[in-house]
Design a protein around this motif. Structure first.
Motif, mmCIF file in Angstrom:
data_model
loop_
_atom_site.group_PDB
_atom_site.id
_atom_site.type_symbol
_atom_site.label_atom_id
_atom_site.label_comp_id
_atom_site.label_asym_id
_atom_site.label_seq_id
_atom_site.Cartn_x
_atom_site.Cartn_y
_atom_site.Cartn_z
ATOM 1 N N GLU A 487 -21.579 9.433 -1.243
ATOM 2 C CA GLU A 487 -21.323 10.803 -0.820
ATOM 3 C C GLU A 487 -20.769 11.530 -2.036
ATOM 4 N N ASN A 548 -22.385 17.440 1.010
ATOM 5 C CA ASN A 548 -21.813 18.286 2.065
ATOM 6 C C ASN A 548 -22.357 19.705 1.978
ATOM 7 N N GLU A 580 -24.891 16.684 4.827
ATOM 8 C CA GLU A 580 -23.830 16.509 5.825
ATOM 9 C C GLU A 580 -23.366 17.865 6.351
ATOM 10 N N ASP A 610 -21.271 15.193 10.157
ATOM 11 C CA ASP A 610 -20.023 14.758 9.511
ATOM 12 C C ASP A 610 -18.837 14.901 10.471
ATOM 13 N N LYS A 631 -21.547 10.454 11.330
ATOM 14 C CA LYS A 631 -20.381 9.863 10.668
ATOM 15 C C LYS A 631 -19.187 9.959 11.599
HETATM 16 MG MG MG Z 1 -18.715 14.656 4.134
#
Ligand code: MG
Ligand code: C2E
Ligand code: MG
Length: 716
Positions: A487, A548, A580, A610, A631
């Motif tokens: 990530e 992200n 995400e 996320d 997640k």
């Molecule tokens: Mg994240």
């Protein structure tokens, strides 16, 4: 007597001479004719009197007389017969034919003078009368024409406009009101007298002074016409808007003696205008003032305070978790609640205060002319208490609370936005200190606001100077502990403060929109980096990169173009990029979000939800959106070993993901116990300090020197 023109008709020359001589000595002009025909031909020479012989060759005097009288024009022309005959019969014949007098030959000069004079005087008088009559007729004719014209015009206008009429005799102080005038106010013909008060006492007191002024001005001759819009009391007890127009009639001294005009009903137009004006300054849902009106009042309060000692305060009120209400029971009930809240707020305030709705569940209150700060907090307290009582909407009992921020005028404020901003800040402070309370803006908050401003400026500079770098946190296969991907997490290499985590700047970046350029930079850099590693470490071809995506980027118009551009430039296979997103991206407009998510997937990219579990969306919500991976938020994972409830939640999530064939990553794994538990629950992937902190590019490259199918060395 003025000189007259006398026509003498006689066939004998001597007679003409004698008569002519006499007439001329009397001071008159003479015309002579020696026959009847000749005499008739001279009539149109403005003759005042004819002296006519009877016995003549050709046509005699009788026939000449007859012809004279037959002509309308000479009907009244005095004719005196001059003859030697004196028989009664002749005289009668002459009088029947229209002669005015007789005189016998030989003519006596004195007699002629007397008789002529009397005839000429009569003629003069008659002429004068006739002229006068002519003049009069002309005048009357002109007037009637004008009258007819104006009457027609008026009748037309009245019929067209449906107006009432009034005609005010200023001398006698009486007003004629037409039936239509009375009808417009709901009265019958006999119900309204000629008193001027019938009109004046019905005028709305607020409109009376202006109307009086307009009227006086016109009466004094200072305006070309009188016009006034005012409200009149209808018989039904309500006021109606009327347009009144009038024109004064003036005498020779230019004093108004009469004033007359019309009355038109303009109520509908006025109401429409008023509605428009009202709409421009009011919130359509609650009827409270809107932002524009609030700002206007605030500005006035500021001006007053700048020249006096007066104190004012702005309260910013935001309902707590109003989203839950809207999402839970629907927008209609949400709207009802907002209306009910508006009424309660009004109930706590006086008419001097302004309460406005700024949109959504935000309200602003202006307390103008308060004594001291404590008065504002007392009122805030009262507002909060009044909201604590339950609301009953369609029989459903509902509760809500609010957070209030207060800012007090202190002479520092120069623009309305400044004090509003501080009240807003104080409100956020109230929210973060547990909601359902108020906070007053103070120096410390001021410092915080300044710090934020500084961060914002700093951030702008940082973007220009490219002070950001990415760290990468490994994502691990739970069963094998092998590396699956990373990530990408942004860091700010601050020139003075050192390396800063997102917690220090992400929210400011979000609030200011700077997250957009920053976020795209991060995605671009992450993709570029992964491709570079693929080339440098050929054994790691299948590693993926999670990036992200902020809500702001998500709803940005160039979302898809930007993503495609980045994929193209980096040359990364789309399937290796995972975007995400948090639940907050889906909440605002789920339909739009769904569309965008599908568009992203069309690019071949994977989608990852996320921080699952921290937002509002329920598990059942999940299958509505095309996610590939979920997640599980750190808050569940961190208590998985000691908290049964958390364990159950994680189990449920995992079984759901299994049903929906979703990939799962457990976030924030810090201990071996947590890892064991996840293994037990058949969780596929994990990420956390237990395996690795987010690492710099160099540190990751160190990792990539190991074989891809060896377990990741556990970090200390
Ligand atoms: Mg994240
Ligand atoms: P996130 O996306 O949920 O990222 C995971 C965060 O959890 C990271 O914090 C990571 O360092 C931290 N973390 C990972 N494992 C553990 C653990 O075992 N224990 C604990 N206590 N923390 C762990 P970080 O790097 O501070 O980032 C915070 C948040 O900032 C991220 O949360 C993400 O929402 C946001 N962010 C970071 N980079 C970007 C970016 O490039 N774009 C956008 N839009 N947001 C970013
Ligand atoms: Mg997360």
């Amino acid at each position: 007597m003025s000189t007259k023109r006398i026509l003498i008709i006689d066939d004998e020359e001597t007679n003409l001479e004698v008569l002519g001589g006499m007439v001329e000595t009397l001071g008159h002009e003479t015309l002579f004719a020696q026959s009847g025909w000749e005499g008739l031909n001279l009539l149109d020479h403005n003759i005042d009197l004819v002296l006519l012989d009877i016995v003549m060759p050709g046509i005699d005097g009788f026939e000449v007389l007859q012809r004279i009288r037959q002509n309308e024009q000479y009907k009244a022309l005095p004719v005196m017969m001059v003859t030697c005959m004196s028989s009664r019969e002749d005289r009668l014949t002459a009088i029947e034919l229209g002669a005015n007098d007789f005189i016998i030959k030989p003519v006596d000069k004195t007699e002629l003078c007397v008789r002529m004079n009397s005839l000429l005087k009569i003629k003069e008088a008659r002429d004068e009368l006739h002229n006068h009559q002519l003049r009069l007729e002309k005048i009357i004719e002109a007037r009637t024409a004008a009258l007819r014209e104006s009457e027609e015009r008026y009748a037309l206008a009245v019929r067209g406009a449906n107006d009432g009429l009034w005609d005010w005799d200023l001398k006698r102080e009486l007003i004629y009101f037409s039936p239509r005038w009375k009808e417009m106010l709901g009265y019958k013909e006999h119900e309204i007298s000629y008193e001027k008060d019938e009109w004046f006492r019905r005028i709305h007191p607020d409109d009376a002074p202006a109307m009086q002024r307009a009227l006086e001005q016109h009466v004094m001759g200072q305006s070309p016409h009188f016009e006034s819009e005012h409200r009149l009391m209808h018989k039904d007890g309500f006021y109606r808007w009327m347009l009144c127009r009038g024109l004064a009639v003036r005498d020779a001294q230019n004093n108004a003696t009469r004033i007359a005009g019309s009355l038109s009903d303009i109520h509908a137009r006025k109401q429409a205008e008023e509605q428009l004006r009202y709409d421009a300054f009011h919130d359509s849902l609650t009827g409270l003032s809107n932002r524009a009106l609030f700002m206007n009042r605030l500005e006035r309060a500021m001006q007053r305070a700048s020249t006096s000692e007066s104190v004012y305060a702005v309260l910013f009120l935001d309902l707590d978790r109003f989203k839950n209400v809207n999402d839970g029971i629907g927008h209609v009930a949400g709207d009802q609640l907002l209306v009910a809240v508006a009424r309660r707020l009004e109930g706590c305030l006086t008419s001097l205060d302004t309460v406005a709705r700024f949109g959504g569940d935000e309200f602003a209150i202006l307390l103008d002319g308060i004594e001291e700060e404590s008065e504002a907090t007392r009122i805030a307290d009262r507002l909060l208490k009044s909201l604590q009582e339950p609301f009953y909407l369609d029989g459903i009992e509902m509760y809500t609370t609010a957070s209030v921020g207060i800012a007090i005028s202190d002479g520092h404020y120069h623009r309305p936005e400044e004090i509003l901003r501080d009240a807003d800040n104080a409100m956020y402070r109230a929210k973060s200190s547990g909601r359902a309370c108020y906070e007053t803006f103070n120096k410390e908050m001021h410092a915080r606001v300044l710090a934020l401003l500084e961060t914002e400026n700093d951030l702008r500079r940082a973007i220009e100077r490219e002070e950001f770098i990415l760290h990468y946190q490994p994502i691990i296969d739970v069963q094998t502990a092998c590396l699956r991907g990373f990530e990408a997490l942004i860091r700010w290499q601050h020139p003075e403060k050192g390396l800063l985590s997102p917690g220090r700047f992400i929210s400011v970046a979000e609030d200011t929109g700077l997250i957009i350029p920053m976020g795209w930079w991060a995605m671009n850099e992450a993709c570029r980096q992964l491709v570079e590693w693929q080339k440098k470490f050929p054994a790691f071809q299948s590693l993926s990169m999670n990036v992200n995506l902020s809500v702001k980027q998500f709803i940005h118009t160039e979302l898809i173009q930007n993503i495609q551009q980045i994929l193209k430039e980096s040359g990364l296979a789309p399937s290796l990029l995972k975007v995400e997103l948090t639940e907050s991206a889906l909440i605002q407009s789920p339909e739009k979000a769904k569309e965008l998510l599908h568009a992203i997937r069309e690019c071949g990219i994977r989608l990852c939800m996320d921080d699952f579990g921290t937002g509002y969306s329920s598990l059942s919500y999940l299958h509505n959106f095309p996610f590939d991976t979920l997640k599980i938020d750190r808050s569940f994972v961190s208590h998985i070993t000691e908290n049964v409830k958390n364990l159950k939640i994680v189990k449920t999530i995992l079984s759901l993901c299994n049903d929906l064939e979703l990939d799962v990553v457990a976030e924030g794994v810090e201990t071996v116990e947590q890892l064991e538990k996840l293994r037990e629950l058949h969780c596929m992937n994990a990420q956390g300090y237990y395996f690795s902190h987010p690492k710099s590019k160099a540190e990751i490259e160190e990792l990539l020197t190991h074989a891809p199918d060896t377990p990741l060395p556990i970090s200390s």
